[in-house]
Design a protein around this motif. Structure first.
Motif, PDB file in Angstrom:
ATOM      1  N   ASP A 171       1.304  -1.440   0.304  1.00 14.65           N
ATOM      2  CA  ASP A 171       0.289   0.227  -0.057  1.00 14.65           C
ATOM      3  C   ASP A 171       0.934   0.798   0.225  1.00 14.65           C
ATOM      4  O   ASP A 171       0.529   1.749  -0.851  1.00 14.65           O
ATOM      5  CB  ASP A 171      -0.994  -0.240   0.942  1.00 14.65           C
ATOM      6  N   THR A 172       1.910   1.130   0.613  1.00 14.17           N
ATOM      7  CA  THR A 172       2.683   2.032   0.718  1.00 14.17           C
ATOM      8  C   THR A 172       3.491   2.523  -0.860  1.00 14.17           C
ATOM      9  O   THR A 172       4.039   3.351  -1.230  1.00 14.17           O
ATOM     10  CB  THR A 172       4.184   1.779   1.693  1.00 14.17           C
ATOM     11  N   ILE A 173       4.460   1.008  -1.483  1.00 15.30           N
ATOM     12  CA  ILE A 173       4.906   1.909  -2.568  1.00 15.30           C
ATOM     13  C   ILE A 173       3.912   1.753  -3.179  1.00 15.30           C
ATOM     14  O   ILE A 173       4.380   2.498  -4.715  1.00 15.30           O
ATOM     15  CB  ILE A 173       5.351   0.196  -2.899  1.00 15.30           C
ATOM     16  N   GLU A 174       3.203   1.533  -3.493  1.00 18.47           N
ATOM     17  CA  GLU A 174       1.395   2.304  -4.336  1.00 18.47           C
ATOM     18  C   GLU A 174       0.965   3.876  -3.525  1.00 18.47           C
ATOM     19  O   GLU A 174       0.735   4.792  -4.914  1.00 18.47           O
ATOM     20  CB  GLU A 174       0.011   1.533  -5.006  1.00 18.47           C
ATOM     21  N   GLU A 175       1.525   4.413  -2.335  1.00 19.80           N
ATOM     22  CA  GLU A 175       1.239   5.681  -2.525  1.00 19.80           C
ATOM     23  C   GLU A 175       2.711   6.216  -3.182  1.00 19.80           C
ATOM     24  O   GLU A 175       2.173   7.745  -4.050  1.00 19.80           O
ATOM     25  CB  GLU A 175       1.835   6.395  -1.380  1.00 19.80           C
ATOM     26  N   ILE A 176       3.365   5.467  -3.341  1.00 20.44           N
ATOM     27  CA  ILE A 176       4.973   6.050  -3.229  1.00 20.44           C
ATOM     28  C   ILE A 176       4.828   6.354  -5.085  1.00 20.44           C
ATOM     29  O   ILE A 176       5.164   7.284  -5.580  1.00 20.44           O
ATOM     30  CB  ILE A 176       6.166   5.173  -3.038  1.00 20.44           C
ATOM     31  N   LYS A 177       4.310   5.500  -5.696  1.00 17.39           N
ATOM     32  CA  LYS A 177       3.957   5.521  -7.372  1.00 17.39           C
ATOM     33  C   LYS A 177       2.934   7.098  -8.088  1.00 17.39           C
ATOM     34  O   LYS A 177       3.264   7.639  -8.607  1.00 17.39           O
ATOM     35  CB  LYS A 177       3.352   4.452  -7.690  1.00 17.39           C
ATOM     36  N   ALA A 178       2.214   7.469  -6.623  1.00 13.93           N
ATOM     37  CA  ALA A 178       0.980   7.539  -7.003  1.00 13.93           C
ATOM     38  C   ALA A 178       1.213   9.532  -6.653  1.00 13.93           C
ATOM     39  O   ALA A 178       1.262  10.049  -7.491  1.00 13.93           O
ATOM     40  CB  ALA A 178      -0.411   7.682  -6.362  1.00 13.93           C
ATOM     41  N   ALA A 179       2.575   9.598  -5.931  1.00 15.56           N
ATOM     42  CA  ALA A 179       3.307  10.604  -5.630  1.00 15.56           C
ATOM     43  C   ALA A 179       4.450  11.068  -6.329  1.00 15.56           C
ATOM     44  O   ALA A 179       4.462  11.465  -6.418  1.00 15.56           O
ATOM     45  CB  ALA A 179       3.543  10.587  -4.477  1.00 15.56           C
ATOM     46  N   VAL A 218      10.703   2.765  -7.427  1.00 20.75           N
ATOM     47  CA  VAL A 218       9.965   2.065  -7.313  1.00 20.75           C
ATOM     48  C   VAL A 218      11.075   0.578  -8.433  1.00 20.75           C
ATOM     49  O   VAL A 218      10.570   0.026  -8.827  1.00 20.75           O
ATOM     50  CB  VAL A 218       8.940   2.350  -8.571  1.00 20.75           C
ATOM     51  N   LYS A 219      12.388   1.812  -9.635  1.00 20.38           N
ATOM     52  CA  LYS A 219      12.220   0.336 -10.330  1.00 20.38           C
ATOM     53  C   LYS A 219      13.015  -0.159  -9.382  1.00 20.38           C
ATOM     54  O   LYS A 219      13.220  -1.731  -9.717  1.00 20.38           O
ATOM     55  CB  LYS A 219      13.482   2.146 -10.986  1.00 20.38           C
ATOM     56  N   LYS A 220      13.516   0.453  -8.627  1.00 20.19           N
ATOM     57  CA  LYS A 220      14.372  -0.946  -7.920  1.00 20.19           C
ATOM     58  C   LYS A 220      13.886  -1.489  -6.839  1.00 20.19           C
ATOM     59  O   LYS A 220      14.594  -2.893  -7.138  1.00 20.19           O
ATOM     60  CB  LYS A 220      15.163   0.022  -6.555  1.00 20.19           C
ATOM     61  N   ILE A 221      12.698  -1.837  -6.468  1.00 26.68           N
ATOM     62  CA  ILE A 221      11.624  -2.732  -5.765  1.00 26.68           C
ATOM     63  C   ILE A 221      11.449  -3.231  -6.926  1.00 26.68           C
ATOM     64  O   ILE A 221      11.732  -5.224  -7.161  1.00 26.68           O
ATOM     65  CB  ILE A 221      10.405  -1.768  -5.355  1.00 26.68           C
ATOM     66  N   GLU A 222      11.197  -3.237  -8.128  1.00 22.57           N
ATOM     67  CA  GLU A 222      10.859  -4.115  -9.782  1.00 22.57           C
ATOM     68  C   GLU A 222      11.416  -4.791  -9.902  1.00 22.57           C
ATOM     69  O   GLU A 222      11.105  -5.975 -10.355  1.00 22.57           O
ATOM     70  CB  GLU A 222       9.520  -3.304  -9.876  1.00 22.57           C
ATOM     71  N   LEU A 223      12.930  -4.161  -9.690  1.00 20.89           N
ATOM     72  CA  LEU A 223      14.154  -5.196 -10.070  1.00 20.89           C
ATOM     73  C   LEU A 223      14.250  -6.674  -9.619  1.00 20.89           C
ATOM     74  O   LEU A 223      14.520  -7.278  -9.665  1.00 20.89           O
ATOM     75  CB  LEU A 223      14.719  -4.164 -10.662  1.00 20.89           C
ATOM     76  N   LYS A 224      14.057  -6.421  -7.500  1.00 16.74           N
ATOM     77  CA  LYS A 224      14.105  -7.136  -6.844  1.00 16.74           C
ATOM     78  C   LYS A 224      13.158  -8.246  -7.493  1.00 16.74           C
ATOM     79  O   LYS A 224      13.937  -9.079  -7.068  1.00 16.74           O
ATOM     80  CB  LYS A 224      14.246  -5.940  -5.036  1.00 16.74           C
ATOM     81  N   GLU A 225      11.993  -7.380  -6.941  1.00 14.69           N
ATOM     82  CA  GLU A 225      10.885  -8.623  -7.357  1.00 14.69           C
ATOM     83  C   GLU A 225      11.569  -9.350  -8.573  1.00 14.69           C
ATOM     84  O   GLU A 225      11.302 -10.003  -8.514  1.00 14.69           O
ATOM     85  CB  GLU A 225      10.151  -7.964  -7.347  1.00 14.69           C
ATOM     86  N   LYS A 226      11.947  -8.678  -9.869  1.00 17.31           N
ATOM     87  CA  LYS A 226      11.897  -9.569 -10.832  1.00 17.31           C
ATOM     88  C   LYS A 226      13.405 -11.061 -10.732  1.00 17.31           C
ATOM     89  O   LYS A 226      13.021 -11.682 -11.332  1.00 17.31           O
ATOM     90  CB  LYS A 226      12.198  -8.286 -12.536  1.00 17.31           C
ATOM     91  N   PHE A 227      14.241  -9.805 -10.343  1.00 19.63           N
ATOM     92  CA  PHE A 227      15.316 -10.771  -9.970  1.00 19.63           C
ATOM     93  C   PHE A 227      15.377 -12.176  -8.670  1.00 19.63           C
ATOM     94  O   PHE A 227      15.263 -12.897  -9.211  1.00 19.63           O
ATOM     95  CB  PHE A 227      16.284  -9.917  -9.291  1.00 19.63           C
TER      96      PHE A 227
END
Length: 319
Positions: A190-198, A207-216
Motif C-alpha cells: 500500500d505504501t509502495i502504491e502511494e509512492i507511485k502515485a506521488a 519503484v524501479k529498484k523494487i520492481e527489479l528486486k521482484e524480477k530478480f
C-alpha cells in the motif's frame, strides 16, 4: 470410564501443540494479531526450525525459555512461533499451510529470523540469534523498537507533504526499517502504491529498484526449479535471456553471469565457462564475488584437465 476417555481425548488433542518457545507462545497468527490490537502490543514473530536448526534451538534454550525474557516482553509483544520442522507431524495441516503462506509473505532469508511487527502484521525490525542471554536480548529488542518510532515519524511527515516530497518521505520511512526489499514489497504494498502515485515519474528511483528486486526474485525461483529438475539446458536458456534483457545493475548482472559459468562447467563446456568467469569478474572486479572468480577458475581448470586425462584400465585378477 467416561472421565478416563475424556482425559485421554484431551491428552490426544494436546499432542503436537507444544511450542518450542514454551509457555506464552502461540502459533495462531490471526489470533495473535487480534490479541495484539486488543492489548495495544506488537508481534514478535519467530521463524524457526525446532528440530533441525541449531541456532534456533540455541536461541530457545538461552533466551526464550527463561522467565527473564518472558517478563521483559510480556507488556510489549504477543509471541508468535512459526515453525518449519522436519517432522511435519508436530503441526496440524492448518498450521503447516499458515506457516508456508507467511513464509512467502515475510521472505525470511534464514532461521531463526525474528521479526517485530505492529498489530496489523507489518514488520518494522528484523533480528535473529544474539548471544548474551535473556536480559541482553530484551535490551536488544528495546533498541529495535526505535525502528518503529522512526517509521511512524516518517509516515507522519509524509502525510503532510505532497508530490515527490511525499514520495521521498515514504521512501525514508521504508528505509528506516532496514528490511529486505522482498519483505517491503509484500508487507508495504500500500505504501509502495502511494509512492507511485506521488512520484509518477519515479524521480526517487525507488519503484524501479523494487520492481527489479521482484524480477530478480522471480528469476531465482525459476532457476531453482530447473536446478531441482536437473534441467541445465533450460537453466542456461533462462540465464542467457535474462542477460540479454539487460535490465539489472552490476551486482545482479555479475551474479547471473557467474551462474552461467557454473552451468557451463556442469555441462563440461569448460573453455566457455572460463571465458564467462572472466566476463563476470570484469563487471565488478573489486566485489566479493569478483574477488572469488580466480579460485573458481582454478577448480574448473582442474576439472577440465581431469576430463582430458587418459583413463587407466583396471587390471584383471592375476595380471
Amino acid at each position: 470410564m467416561k472421565t478416563l476417555l475424556l482425559a485421554a481425548c484431551a491428552a490426544t488433542l494436546s499432542l503436537g501443540t507444544a511450542l518450542a518457545g514454551g509457555e506464552g507462545w502461540t502459533d495462531d497468527f490471526e489470533a495473535a494479531k487480534k490479541q495484539a490490537a486488543a492489548e495495544n502490543k506488537d508481534l514478535l514473530i519467530d521463524f524457526t526450525g525446532s528440530d533441525w536448526c541449531g541456532w534456533c534451538i540455541k536461541l530457545n534454550k538461552e533466551v526464550f525459555s527463561h522467565d527473564v525474557f518472558k517478563e521483559g516482553v510480556e507488556d510489549k509483544y504477543v509471541l508468535v512461533e512459526l515453525d518449519f520442522p522436519k517432522d511435519k507431524s508436530k503441526l496440524t495441516e492448518e498450521t503447516l499451510k499458515q506457516n508456508a503462506k507467511l513464509k512467502e509473505v515475510y521472505q525470511p532469508k534464514g532461521f531463526p529470523t525474528i521479526l517485530l511487527a505492529d498489530p496489523q502484521g507489518k514488520p518494522y525490525a528484523k533480528t535473529g540469534y544474539q548471544p548474551g542471554g535473556p536480559e541482553k536480548y530484551v535490551a536488544h529488542l528495546n533498541e529495535l523498537q526505535e525502528s518503529k518510532v522512526a517509521r511512524d515519524e516518517a509516515f507522519d511527515a509524509a502525510s503532510k507533504a505532497e508530490g515527490v516530497e511525499k514520495a521521498k518521505a515514504l521512501v525514508a520511512a521504508l528505509g528506516s526499517m532496514k528490511l529486505a526489499d522482498a519483505t517491503l514489497a509484500s508487507s508495504y504494498s500500500d505504501t509502495i502504491e502511494e509512492i507511485k502515485a506521488a512520484d509518477p515519474d519515479d524521480e526517487t528511483g525507488f519503484v524501479k529498484k523494487i520492481e527489479l528486486k521482484e524480477k530478480f526474485a522471480q528469476f531465482e525461483t525459476e532457476l531453482n526449479k530447473y536446478g531441482q529438475n536437473g534441467d541445465r539446458d533450460a537453466a542456461l536458456k533462462l540465464v542467457n535471456e535474462t542477460l540479454a534483457e539487460d535490465e539489472f545493475g552490476d551486482p545482479e548482472k555479475q551474479q547471473i553471469t557467474f551462474i552461467k559459468a557454473m552451468i557451463l562447467a556442469e555441462k563440461k563446456q569448460f573453455d566457455e565457462a572460463l571465458t564467462t568467469l572472466d566476463a563476470a569478474k570484469a563487471i565488478a572486479p573489486d566485489s566479493k564475488l569478483g574477488a572469488r572468480v580466480d579460485s573458481f577458475k582454478e577448480h574448473i581448470s582442474k576439472s577440465q584437465a581431469e576430463s582430458k586425462a587418459p583413463k587407466t584400465e583396471e587390471k584383471k585378477d592375476g595380471e
